[in-house]
Design a protein around this motif. Structure first.
Motif, short mmCIF file in Angstrom:
data_model
loop_
_atom_site.label_atom_id
_atom_site.label_comp_id
_atom_site.label_asym_id
_atom_site.label_seq_id
_atom_site.Cartn_x
_atom_site.Cartn_y
_atom_site.Cartn_z
N ASP A 125 3.62 7.19 3.61
CA ASP A 125 4.39 8.33 3.41
C ASP A 125 4.89 8.97 4.79
O ASP A 125 4.57 9.85 5.43
N ALA A 151 3.29 13.48 -3.23
CA ALA A 151 2.27 12.19 -3.23
C ALA A 151 2.29 11.63 -4.55
O ALA A 151 2.11 10.41 -4.75
N ARG A 175 0.76 -1.22 -0.09
CA ARG A 175 -0.06 -0.03 -0.12
C ARG A 175 0.84 1.31 0.02
O ARG A 175 2.07 1.27 0.15
N TYR A 176 0.22 2.27 -0.40
CA TYR A 176 0.72 3.72 -0.18
C TYR A 176 1.25 4.15 1.20
O TYR A 176 0.68 3.66 2.30
N ARG A 234 5.02 9.21 -5.51
CA ARG A 234 5.11 8.27 -4.83
C ARG A 234 4.14 7.18 -5.43
O ARG A 234 4.16 6.14 -5.84
N LEU A 235 2.78 7.53 -5.66
CA LEU A 235 1.69 6.73 -6.20
C LEU A 235 1.96 6.33 -7.53
O LEU A 235 2.02 5.31 -8.09
N HIS A 236 2.85 7.33 -8.68
CA HIS A 236 3.09 6.74 -9.73
C HIS A 236 4.30 5.77 -9.84
O HIS A 236 4.04 4.91 -10.57
#
Length: 382
Positions: free
Chosen positions: A233, A249, A230-231, A252-254
């Motif tokens: 941070d 953000a 999962r993501y 990070r997601l990409h």
């Protein structure tokens, strides 16, 4: 069946996926590989994809098979066309037509569709998303070819057929037995039978779409992830506006997505499996009884040739010193003499085996597995 007068290098350089080409009878000795009655018989069988297209006062009408035998007697003198898909799966003499086109990689080959039409019969002006060679088997057919089309090209409203609304032909030819027309993807074309007993063999080639690849590969990778992937941070900084999806953000997601999809070796294995899946998943070509290992060894010791099932899809990918052999959605890791055997199996429909393979347990195991799944058979077997 082989071609005697066809410049492959010129064709690939100047025509392949670029523009249509008419090729007047290039064969050493053309012979029609299938009789019309045999094609009609296939169209009546369960598990064989077929279509009957008739001309009515309201336009073309399509019926899907299997067709009752009596249906052909009801057609009378009207113009009609019968199309049967993947005839190469059922008629070895039709499958042999593909041998002449193996200058295109095997993984791109789809199947051989065969059509029969009475005088004036056809399927209307249309375009396909793949390359096709149209070989005239019997009789004569007038082919008209138009410009390249796309998803914006206007179509005639029809429940079953994708017909071009405003077809404007730029070239026109009449093909005689043995003549061949190459049509690249998306080029408009229309074929109409000139006289009765018109048979055409369409050798089609696959081209996976970007959407298909993204969907299949993404689903495959997603299936291997856990709930804990999962993501995250850590070290999160306070934002000026809590409503913003910040650039860090998004980065990070990409990166999470790209990392999950960027494993080239994993993609290669997935694509080999995906591309080798049978055209008809429900077809069961397995023998009634598995082959005995000792029987396989004995036949190999005699040098008995191996023949691929025409409905099977073979391909391989090199990986280090060995190869990955993909057959009908299964992967076999092959090394040494087994790798050499696998390359031969992927290259040609019939392999003349070396009797020394009988002493190789790895080779016997591979051959037995392929026979038991219905992809391979010894030449002297039914």
């Amino acid at each position: 069946m082989q071609m005697a007068s066809f410049d492959v290098d010129m064709f690939l350089r100047d025509y392949w996926q670029q523009r249509p080409l008419l090729i007047r009878n290039p064969w050493r000795a053309w012979r029609n590989p299938l009789e019309p009655d045999e094609l009609a018989g296939l169209a009546c069988e369960e598990g064989v994809e077929s279509r009957l297209i008739t001309q009515t006062p309201d336009g073309l009408k399509m019926e899907s098979g299997p067709l009752p035998e009596a249906r052909f007697g009801e057609l009378g003198d009207s113009a009609w066309t019968l199309l049967v898909q993947a005839v190469d799966h059922h008629a070895p003499q039709v499958a042999e037509l593909i041998d002449a086109f193996r200058f295109i990689p095997n993984w791109r080959i789809d199947d051989v569709m065969v059509s029969y039409a009475t005088d004036g019969g056809g399927v209307g002006p249309h375009y396909d998303q793949y390359d096709v060679f149209l070989i005239q088997g019997l009789g004569r057919r007038r082919w008209r070819v138009g410009p390249r089309c796309n998803s914006q090209t206007p179509l005639v409203p029809h429940e079953d057929l994708r017909l071009i609304a405003d077809f404007d032909a730029t070239d026109e030819w009449i093909l005689e037995p043995g003549d061949m027309l190459y049509v690249p993807p998306c080029y408009a074309h229309d074929g109409i039978a000139v006289g009765d007993d018109c048979m055409t063999y369409s050798i089609g080639f696959r081209a996976p779409s970007v959407a298909e690849l993204i969907e299949g590969w993404s689903e495959h990778q997603a299936d291997g992830l856990t709930e804990e992937d999962r993501y995250a941070d850590p070290g999160l900084a306070i934002q000026v506006n809590a409503g913003e999806i910040s650039a860090p953000a998004l980065d990070r997601l990409h990166a999470m997505v790209m990392q999950a999809l960027s494993d080239r070796d994993a993609f290669a294995r997935w694509f080999g499996l995906h591309n080798s899946l049978p055209k008809y998943a429900d077809a069961d070509w397995r023998p009634e009884e598995p082959v005995e290992e000792q029987e396989a060894k004995a036949l190999l010791a005699l040098g008995t040739p191996l023949r691929r099932n025409p409905a099977s899809r073979f391909g391989f990918i090199r990986q280090g010193p060995g190869i990955l052999l993909f057959v009908d959605g299964h992967c076999f890791e092959c090394n040494g003499e087994t790798a050499a055997l696998a390359e031969e199996l992927a290259a040609t429909p019939i392999v003349r085996t070396d009797p020394a393979l009988a002493a190789s347990q790895a080779a016997v195991t591979l051959i037995k597995a392929l026979i038991d799944q219905g992809s391979l058979a010894f030449e002297d077997e039914d």
